[in-house]
Design a protein around this motif. Structure first.
Motif, PDB file in Angstrom:
ATOM      1  N   UNK A  57       0.835  -1.203   0.000  1.00 37.84           N
ATOM      2  CA  UNK A  57       0.000   0.000   0.000  1.00 37.84           C
ATOM      3  C   UNK A  57       0.869   1.252   0.000  1.00 37.84           C
ATOM      4  N   UNK A  58       1.905   1.264   0.823  1.00 32.88           N
ATOM      5  CA  UNK A  58       2.764   2.448   0.864  1.00 32.88           C
ATOM      6  C   UNK A  58       3.511   2.648  -0.449  1.00 32.88           C
ATOM      7  N   UNK A  59       3.909   1.566  -1.099  1.00 31.94           N
ATOM      8  CA  UNK A  59       4.595   1.689  -2.386  1.00 31.94           C
ATOM      9  C   UNK A  59       3.681   2.303  -3.438  1.00 31.94           C
ATOM     10  N   UNK A 108       4.399   5.996  -4.762  1.00 26.77           N
ATOM     11  CA  UNK A 108       4.740   5.994  -6.184  1.00 26.77           C
ATOM     12  C   UNK A 108       3.797   6.841  -7.015  1.00 26.77           C
ATOM     13  N   UNK A 109       2.510   6.704  -6.768  1.00 27.77           N
ATOM     14  CA  UNK A 109       1.534   7.504  -7.515  1.00 27.77           C
ATOM     15  C   UNK A 109       1.635   8.973  -7.129  1.00 27.77           C
ATOM     16  N   UNK A 110       1.815   9.235  -5.840  1.00 27.49           N
ATOM     17  CA  UNK A 110       1.933  10.619  -5.387  1.00 27.49           C
ATOM     18  C   UNK A 110       3.142  11.326  -5.965  1.00 27.49           C
ATOM     19  N   UNK A 111       4.289  10.678  -5.939  1.00 22.21           N
ATOM     20  CA  UNK A 111       5.506  11.282  -6.481  1.00 22.21           C
ATOM     21  C   UNK A 111       5.379  11.455  -7.991  1.00 22.21           C
ATOM     22  N   UNK A 112       4.787  10.499  -8.663  1.00 17.22           N
ATOM     23  CA  UNK A 112       4.600  10.612 -10.109  1.00 17.22           C
ATOM     24  C   UNK A 112       3.722  11.808 -10.458  1.00 17.22           C
ATOM     25  N   UNK A 152       7.952  11.398 -15.468  1.00 16.70           N
ATOM     26  CA  UNK A 152       7.873  11.390 -14.009  1.00 16.70           C
ATOM     27  C   UNK A 152       7.702   9.991 -13.443  1.00 16.70           C
ATOM     28  N   UNK A 153       7.269   9.048 -14.242  1.00 14.32           N
ATOM     29  CA  UNK A 153       7.118   7.671 -13.759  1.00 14.32           C
ATOM     30  C   UNK A 153       8.469   7.069 -13.385  1.00 14.32           C
ATOM     31  N   UNK A 154       9.544   7.528 -14.067  1.00 18.91           N
ATOM     32  CA  UNK A 154      10.877   7.031 -13.741  1.00 18.91           C
ATOM     33  C   UNK A 154      11.378   7.554 -12.401  1.00 18.91           C
ATOM     34  N   UNK A 155      10.731   8.554 -11.867  1.00 20.45           N
ATOM     35  CA  UNK A 155      11.039   9.047 -10.524  1.00 20.45           C
ATOM     36  C   UNK A 155      10.098   8.394  -9.513  1.00 20.45           C
ATOM     37  N   UNK A 156       8.842   8.209  -9.897  1.00 18.97           N
ATOM     38  CA  UNK A 156       7.847   7.663  -8.983  1.00 18.97           C
ATOM     39  C   UNK A 156       8.048   6.196  -8.654  1.00 18.97           C
ATOM     40  N   UNK A 157       8.484   5.408  -9.615  1.00 15.22           N
ATOM     41  CA  UNK A 157       8.672   3.972  -9.361  1.00 15.22           C
ATOM     42  C   UNK A 157       9.769   3.709  -8.330  1.00 15.22           C
ATOM     43  N   UNK A 158      10.964   4.291  -8.468  1.00 16.32           N
ATOM     44  CA  UNK A 158      11.972   4.054  -7.422  1.00 16.32           C
ATOM     45  C   UNK A 158      11.572   4.607  -6.055  1.00 16.32           C
ATOM     46  N   UNK A 189      11.307   2.248  -2.704  1.00 14.76           N
ATOM     47  CA  UNK A 189      12.012   2.555  -1.459  1.00 14.76           C
ATOM     48  C   UNK A 189      11.013   2.673  -0.311  1.00 14.76           C
ATOM     49  N   UNK A 190       9.895   3.356  -0.556  1.00 14.90           N
ATOM     50  CA  UNK A 190       8.875   3.503   0.484  1.00 14.90           C
ATOM     51  C   UNK A 190       8.278   2.145   0.866  1.00 14.90           C
ATOM     52  N   UNK A 191       8.100   1.271  -0.099  1.00 12.92           N
ATOM     53  CA  UNK A 191       7.572  -0.056   0.189  1.00 12.92           C
ATOM     54  C   UNK A 191       8.513  -0.893   1.026  1.00 12.92           C
ATOM     55  N   UNK A 192       9.794  -0.863   0.710  1.00 10.53           N
ATOM     56  CA  UNK A 192      10.779  -1.625   1.475  1.00 10.53           C
ATOM     57  C   UNK A 192      10.874  -1.092   2.906  1.00 10.53           C
ATOM     58  N   UNK A 193      10.894   0.230   3.027  1.00  9.64           N
ATOM     59  CA  UNK A 193      10.941   0.823   4.365  1.00  9.64           C
ATOM     60  C   UNK A 193       9.661   0.489   5.132  1.00  9.64           C
ATOM     61  N   UNK A 194       8.532   0.522   4.455  1.00  7.99           N
ATOM     62  CA  UNK A 194       7.267   0.193   5.104  1.00  7.99           C
ATOM     63  C   UNK A 194       7.218  -1.236   5.600  1.00  7.99           C
ATOM     64  N   UNK A 195       7.720  -2.170   4.813  1.00 10.84           N
ATOM     65  CA  UNK A 195       7.762  -3.576   5.237  1.00 10.84           C
ATOM     66  C   UNK A 195       8.670  -3.732   6.451  1.00 10.84           C
TER      67      UNK A 195
END
Length: 69
Positions: free
Chosen positions: A14-16, A20-24, A34-40, A44-50
């Motif tokens: 969910x956090x990813x 990702x959508x917000x940054x994009x 902008x998708x190339x910025x939003x995906x990474x 990162x947010x998903x890994x930190x969230x887990x």
């Protein structure tokens, strides 16, 4: 909780997506791809969230010991 790993992955997923959508969307005003910025950022947010969710869900709480003085 019986399955903290499953719950942690749900939080990370969910956090990813949200990050990702917000940054994009925010970066689309200034960056054409902008998708190339939003995906990474989402990854990162998903890994930190887990990691954070798993650490919180599996921590052991020390028992409270009352002392009488």
């Amino acid at each position: 909780m019986r399955h903290p790993l499953f719950a942690s992955f749900a939080v990370g997923l969910v956090s990813a997506f949200v990050v990702g959508i917000g940054v994009t969307e925010v970066a689309s005003r200034w960056i054409a791809f902008s998708l190339f910025v939003g995906i990474p950022a989402g990854l990162v947010a998903g890994v930190v969230g887990v990691a954070v969710a798993y650490a919180i869900l599996t921590r052991k709480v020390a028992p409270v010991v009352e002392t009488t003085d």
